[in-house]
Write a protein that holds these residues in place. Structure first.
Motif, mmCIF file in Angstrom:
data_model
loop_
_atom_site.group_PDB
_atom_site.id
_atom_site.type_symbol
_atom_site.label_atom_id
_atom_site.label_comp_id
_atom_site.label_asym_id
_atom_site.label_seq_id
_atom_site.Cartn_x
_atom_site.Cartn_y
_atom_site.Cartn_z
ATOM 1 N N GLU A 73 0.829 -1.206 0.000
ATOM 2 C CA GLU A 73 0.000 0.000 0.000
ATOM 3 C C GLU A 73 0.864 1.257 0.000
ATOM 4 N N ARG A 74 1.961 1.250 0.753
ATOM 5 C CA ARG A 74 2.870 2.406 0.754
ATOM 6 C C ARG A 74 3.499 2.596 -0.620
ATOM 7 N N ASN A 75 3.856 1.478 -1.258
ATOM 8 C CA ASN A 75 4.451 1.541 -2.592
ATOM 9 C C ASN A 75 3.533 2.255 -3.581
ATOM 10 N N GLN A 76 2.232 2.098 -3.386
ATOM 11 C CA GLN A 76 1.272 2.626 -4.352
ATOM 12 C C GLN A 76 1.070 4.134 -4.270
ATOM 13 N N ILE A 77 1.721 4.800 -3.306
ATOM 14 C CA ILE A 77 1.579 6.262 -3.225
ATOM 15 C C ILE A 77 2.907 6.987 -3.419
ATOM 16 N N GLN A 78 4.012 6.247 -3.540
ATOM 17 C CA GLN A 78 5.323 6.882 -3.496
ATOM 18 C C GLN A 78 5.611 7.836 -4.646
ATOM 19 N N ILE A 79 5.153 7.490 -5.857
ATOM 20 C CA ILE A 79 5.461 8.370 -6.991
ATOM 21 C C ILE A 79 4.190 8.888 -7.659
ATOM 22 N N SER A 80 3.148 9.025 -6.872
ATOM 23 C CA SER A 80 1.910 9.601 -7.402
ATOM 24 C C SER A 80 1.990 11.123 -7.346
ATOM 25 N N SER A 81 1.584 11.754 -8.419
ATOM 26 C CA SER A 81 1.569 13.216 -8.461
ATOM 27 C C SER A 81 0.373 13.778 -7.698
ATOM 28 N N ASP A 112 1.321 10.774 7.666
ATOM 29 C CA ASP A 112 2.035 9.544 7.344
ATOM 30 C C ASP A 112 2.317 9.448 5.849
ATOM 31 N N ILE A 113 1.331 9.806 5.027
ATOM 32 C CA ILE A 113 1.515 9.769 3.573
ATOM 33 C C ILE A 113 2.672 10.677 3.149
ATOM 34 N N LYS A 114 2.767 11.835 3.768
ATOM 35 C CA LYS A 114 3.802 12.803 3.392
ATOM 36 C C LYS A 114 5.212 12.301 3.707
ATOM 37 N N PRO A 119 6.508 13.279 -0.153
ATOM 38 C CA PRO A 119 6.420 14.665 0.305
ATOM 39 C C PRO A 119 5.982 15.664 -0.769
ATOM 40 N N THR A 120 6.002 15.263 -2.030
ATOM 41 C CA THR A 120 5.697 16.221 -3.102
ATOM 42 C C THR A 120 4.307 16.037 -3.716
ATOM 43 N N GLY A 121 3.663 14.911 -3.463
ATOM 44 C CA GLY A 121 2.351 14.670 -4.061
ATOM 45 C C GLY A 121 1.277 15.589 -3.473
ATOM 46 N N LYS A 122 0.363 16.020 -4.318
ATOM 47 C CA LYS A 122 -0.764 16.837 -3.855
ATOM 48 C C LYS A 122 -1.839 15.923 -3.276
ATOM 49 N N LEU A 123 -2.384 16.281 -2.114
ATOM 50 C CA LEU A 123 -3.444 15.502 -1.486
ATOM 51 C C LEU A 123 -4.767 16.255 -1.622
ATOM 52 N N MET A 124 -5.838 15.495 -1.909
ATOM 53 C CA MET A 124 -7.109 16.147 -2.188
ATOM 54 C C MET A 124 -8.268 15.202 -1.920
ATOM 55 N N LYS A 142 2.964 17.221 -12.763
ATOM 56 C CA LYS A 142 4.191 16.711 -13.378
ATOM 57 C C LYS A 142 4.476 15.311 -12.839
ATOM 58 N N SER A 143 5.204 14.534 -13.617
ATOM 59 C CA SER A 143 5.606 13.219 -13.138
ATOM 60 C C SER A 143 6.454 13.369 -11.878
ATOM 61 N N SER A 144 6.242 12.472 -10.928
ATOM 62 C CA SER A 144 6.952 12.544 -9.653
ATOM 63 C C SER A 144 8.446 12.258 -9.843
ATOM 64 N N SER A 145 9.237 12.983 -9.074
ATOM 65 C CA SER A 145 10.694 12.754 -9.086
ATOM 66 C C SER A 145 11.160 12.178 -7.754
ATOM 67 N N ASN A 146 10.217 11.683 -6.956
ATOM 68 C CA ASN A 146 10.569 11.125 -5.650
ATOM 69 C C ASN A 146 11.510 9.932 -5.785
ATOM 70 N N THR A 147 12.399 9.793 -4.829
ATOM 71 C CA THR A 147 13.211 8.596 -4.713
ATOM 72 C C THR A 147 12.370 7.533 -4.019
ATOM 73 N N VAL A 148 12.297 6.347 -4.593
ATOM 74 C CA VAL A 148 11.383 5.337 -4.064
ATOM 75 C C VAL A 148 12.143 4.173 -3.454
ATOM 76 N N LYS A 149 11.469 3.526 -2.517
ATOM 77 C CA LYS A 149 11.970 2.286 -1.945
ATOM 78 C C LYS A 149 11.377 1.139 -2.733
ATOM 79 N N LYS A 150 12.228 0.362 -3.382
ATOM 80 C CA LYS A 150 11.770 -0.726 -4.236
ATOM 81 C C LYS A 150 11.015 -1.782 -3.424
ATOM 82 N N LEU A 151 9.970 -2.315 -4.043
ATOM 83 C CA LEU A 151 9.173 -3.371 -3.448
ATOM 84 C C LEU A 151 9.642 -4.724 -3.969
ATOM 85 N N ASP A 152 9.694 -5.718 -3.096
ATOM 86 C CA ASP A 152 9.900 -7.091 -3.552
ATOM 87 C C ASP A 152 8.701 -7.437 -4.421
#
Length: 300
Positions: free
Chosen positions: A139-147, A168-170, A174-179, A193-203
């Motif tokens: 579930e955390r993986n699914q929000i990491q690079i969402s704009s 917690d989401i932030k 930290p850059t995604g808009k919440l609404m 814009k496409s997210s430029s966040n650094t992500v933690k890879k999921l197994d």
């Protein structure tokens, strides 16, 4: 250039509700949307549910593959073969266990030059956020690079719970808009814009779940729907079905969300694959589904 928007989020978070909102909103603004739906089992059922908003020729169902890995070639090929449209926009609803980071990484390669870089929107069920047990990482993986992150099921929570979830989401994005969905204005989308966040890879194996389906006979009453859903164990995180209730002329659609809540509503049209019961989650087997149906019918 044509925009591509992927909609991701955990099972039952409200992706299809958001998708319906986006379709209506874009059409009202003069856009010409094309929708691609992905699910483990029989995405055609979901596709038909949208046919009152779009012609079926503007909807493509991709079933039985994971579009964040084995199904990415089919997804990319589908997108590249779409006809060019005036004010076209492509909406992709990913299945509820998608490795969203991998999806964006793979989808962004090999698209025709007429497309803008894909944008991802995530749907978060505030009531159940990070209450998924062993599936919290997914579930955390699914929000990491969402704009953009849409908060849902707010009617079930306190304002304090909402604020805790937002904080917690932030941490993870930290850059995604919440609404809130009711505040969403699609005219803001060109600013995303496409997210430029650094992500933690999921197994990636954590995004691969068992699923199955079986034929579903006519049911004696709607009570049988609730009985079938109750017979299926909690390890089955998603239950969907479509069938005829005795005495009724139209089909009935139902679903059970991960929190166990069951929803029943009319189905739009006739399912092209016939009446079906479908499940997603550990332990999904045809024998399990058939047993649940058998027990339910014996209770009538």
């Amino acid at each position: 250039m044509e925009a591509i928007i992927t909609v991701v989020g955990f099972l039952g978070a409200g992706k299809t509700t958001l998708l319906k909102f986006l379709i209506s909103s874009f059409i009202d603004k003069g856009w010409d949307p094309f929708v691609i739906l992905n699910d483990y089992e029989n995405a055609n059922i979901d596709a038909q549910q949208l046919s009152n908003k779009l012609e079926l020729k503007a909807i493509k169902a991709l079933s039985g593959s994971c579009i964040c890995c084995t199904g990415i070639m089919e997804l990319r090929d589908t997108v590249n073969k779409l006809p060019e449209r005036l004010n076209g926009i492509t909406l992709i609803e990913a299945n509820g266990t998608t490795d969203a980071c991998s999806l964006m990484e793979f989808l962004g390669v090999g698209l025709l030059k007429r497309y803008l870089p894909p944008i991802q929107i995530s749907v978060v069920d505030v009531n159940n956020w990070q209450r998924r047990g062993e599936h919290n990482e997914l579930e955390r993986n699914q929000i990491q690079i969402s704009s953009l992150i849409i908060l849902t099921h707010l009617e079930k929570v306190t304002k304090q719970r909402e604020l805790v979830v937002i904080e917690d989401i932030k941490k993870y994005n930290p850059t995604g808009k919440l609404m809130h969905l009711e505040n969403l204005d699609v005219t803001l989308f060109p600013e995303l814009k496409s997210s430029s966040n650094t992500v933690k890879k999921l197994d990636h194996k954590k995004a691969h779940w068992s699923s199955c389906s079986t034929d579903l006979p006519n049911l004696p009453s709607s009570k049988a729907i609730y009985s079938i859903c109750a017979e299926l164990p909690k390890s089955i995180l998603r239950v969907k079905g479509c069938t005829i209730i005795d005495g009724e002329k139209t089909y009935t659609y139902f679903e059970r969300n991960p929190d166990g809540e069951v929803f029943v509503r009319p189905f739009n049209g006739i399912p092209i694959t016939g009446s079906k019961l479908l499940t997603i989650g550990p332990g999904s087997t045809p024998n399990l589904l058939k047993h649940a149906i058998k027990i339910s019918l014996e209770k009538k």
